[in-house]
Design an enzyme around this catalytic site. Sequence first.
Site, PDB file in Angstrom:
ATOM      1  N   ASN A 109       0.819  -1.136  -0.234  1.00 20.37           N
ATOM      2  CA  ASN A 109       0.153  -0.072  -0.133  1.00 20.37           C
ATOM      3  C   ASN A 109       0.928   1.234   0.121  1.00 20.37           C
ATOM      4  O   ASN A 109       2.109   1.184   0.458  1.00 20.37           O
ATOM      5  CB  ASN A 109      -0.970  -0.092   1.267  1.00 20.37           C
ATOM      6  CG  ASN A 109      -1.703   1.287   1.283  1.00 20.37           C
ATOM      7  OD1 ASN A 109      -2.434   1.391   0.321  1.00 20.37           O
ATOM      8  ND2 ASN A 109      -1.838   1.934   2.659  1.00 20.37           N
ATOM      9  N   HIS A 111       1.109   5.173   1.240  1.00 19.71           N
ATOM     10  CA  HIS A 111       0.293   6.273   2.193  1.00 19.71           C
ATOM     11  C   HIS A 111       0.814   7.559   2.318  1.00 19.71           C
ATOM     12  O   HIS A 111       2.272   7.509   2.300  1.00 19.71           O
ATOM     13  CB  HIS A 111       0.242   5.654   3.688  1.00 19.71           C
ATOM     14  CG  HIS A 111      -0.188   6.320   4.499  1.00 19.71           C
ATOM     15  ND1 HIS A 111      -1.836   6.293   5.016  1.00 19.71           N
ATOM     16  CD2 HIS A 111       0.139   7.248   5.508  1.00 19.71           C
ATOM     17  CE1 HIS A 111      -1.976   7.321   5.836  1.00 19.71           C
ATOM     18  NE2 HIS A 111      -0.882   7.796   6.508  1.00 19.71           N
TER      19      HIS A 111
HETATM   20  C1  GRF Z   1      -2.443   8.780  -2.767  1.00 15.67           C
HETATM   21  O1  GRF Z   1      -2.118   9.934  -1.990  1.00 15.67           O
HETATM   22  C2  GRF Z   1      -2.090   7.686  -1.917  1.00 15.67           C
HETATM   23  O2  GRF Z   1      -1.093   7.818  -1.087  1.00 15.67           O
HETATM   24  C3  GRF Z   1      -3.159   7.397  -1.211  1.00 15.67           C
HETATM   25  O3  GRF Z   1      -4.425   7.473  -1.920  1.00 15.67           O
HETATM   26  C4  GRF Z   1      -3.934   8.594  -2.852  1.00 15.67           C
HETATM   27  C5  GRF Z   1      -4.406   7.983  -4.240  1.00 15.67           C
HETATM   28  O4  GRF Z   1      -4.087   9.014  -5.360  1.00 15.67           O
HETATM   29  N1  GRF Z   1      -3.298   5.836  -0.733  1.00 15.67           N
HETATM   30  P1  GRF Z   1      -4.111   8.318  -6.870  1.00 15.67           P
HETATM   31  O5  GRF Z   1      -5.707   7.542  -7.081  1.00 15.67           O
HETATM   32  O6  GRF Z   1      -3.084   7.274  -7.113  1.00 15.67           O
HETATM   33  O7  GRF Z   1      -3.959   9.530  -7.757  1.00 15.67           O
END
Ligand code: GRF
Length: 208
Positions: A109, A111
């Site tokens: 994942n 974050h």
């Molecule tokens: C990112 O900021 C990621 O860290 C979080 O959700 C967001 C997703 O952005 N888990 P995207 O859909 O990849 O543009």
Amino acid sequence: MEKIKIGVLVSGEGTNLQALIDAQDVGEVNGIISVVISSKKDAYALQRAKKHNIETLFLDVKRYPDKLEYTKTITEELKKRGIGLVCLAGFMSILGFYFVEDFRNRAMNIHPALLPAFGGKGLYGHHVHEAVIKSGVKSSGCTVHFVDEGCDTGPIILQKVVPVLDDDTPESLAEKVLKEEHKAYPEAVSLFCAGRLKIEDKRVIIEE
Ligand code: GRF
């Protein structure tokens, strides 16, 4: 070495998915994104996948009042396709036991903060950056980690740091962090696909 099949789970914009697709296209990652699964119908990430002829699947989270059933369905869809690595990229549902068991040390994942700070339930999207600014810390960043039973608690693979400036807003900070996410996620996936990540308890060792 055979290419690892990658499944990406999304719910939104999909800019991290795009970073992974781009890295794959330039041969940075010895893996192949085989399926993109979305919990939301209108996730723009689905368009990005389609544009690159990647199989897409929409599994409506709203149709599964039982979270366990949702977890099982996603897990089965991934297993059916021989997925070797799952990347959660802005996926807005928490997957439970079956998924974690089946994909232990094979699911990541990303974050948008430096874990273990500013993680856990309720800390997603703009909430994270608001909390970071409010706390007064001088650095933030992003974390790529393996998925375990907890929320944002799995072994940390890598982190990238950005400064938090006096005039930063949650929006400006999010933008800076996102740029780093787009470097960090392909890097982590590339290391995984090259077999260079070794997990020792909570630590992830990057082998030469
Ligand atoms: C990112 O900021 C990621 O860290 C979080 O959700 C967001 C997703 O952005 N888990 P995207 O859909 O990849 O543009």
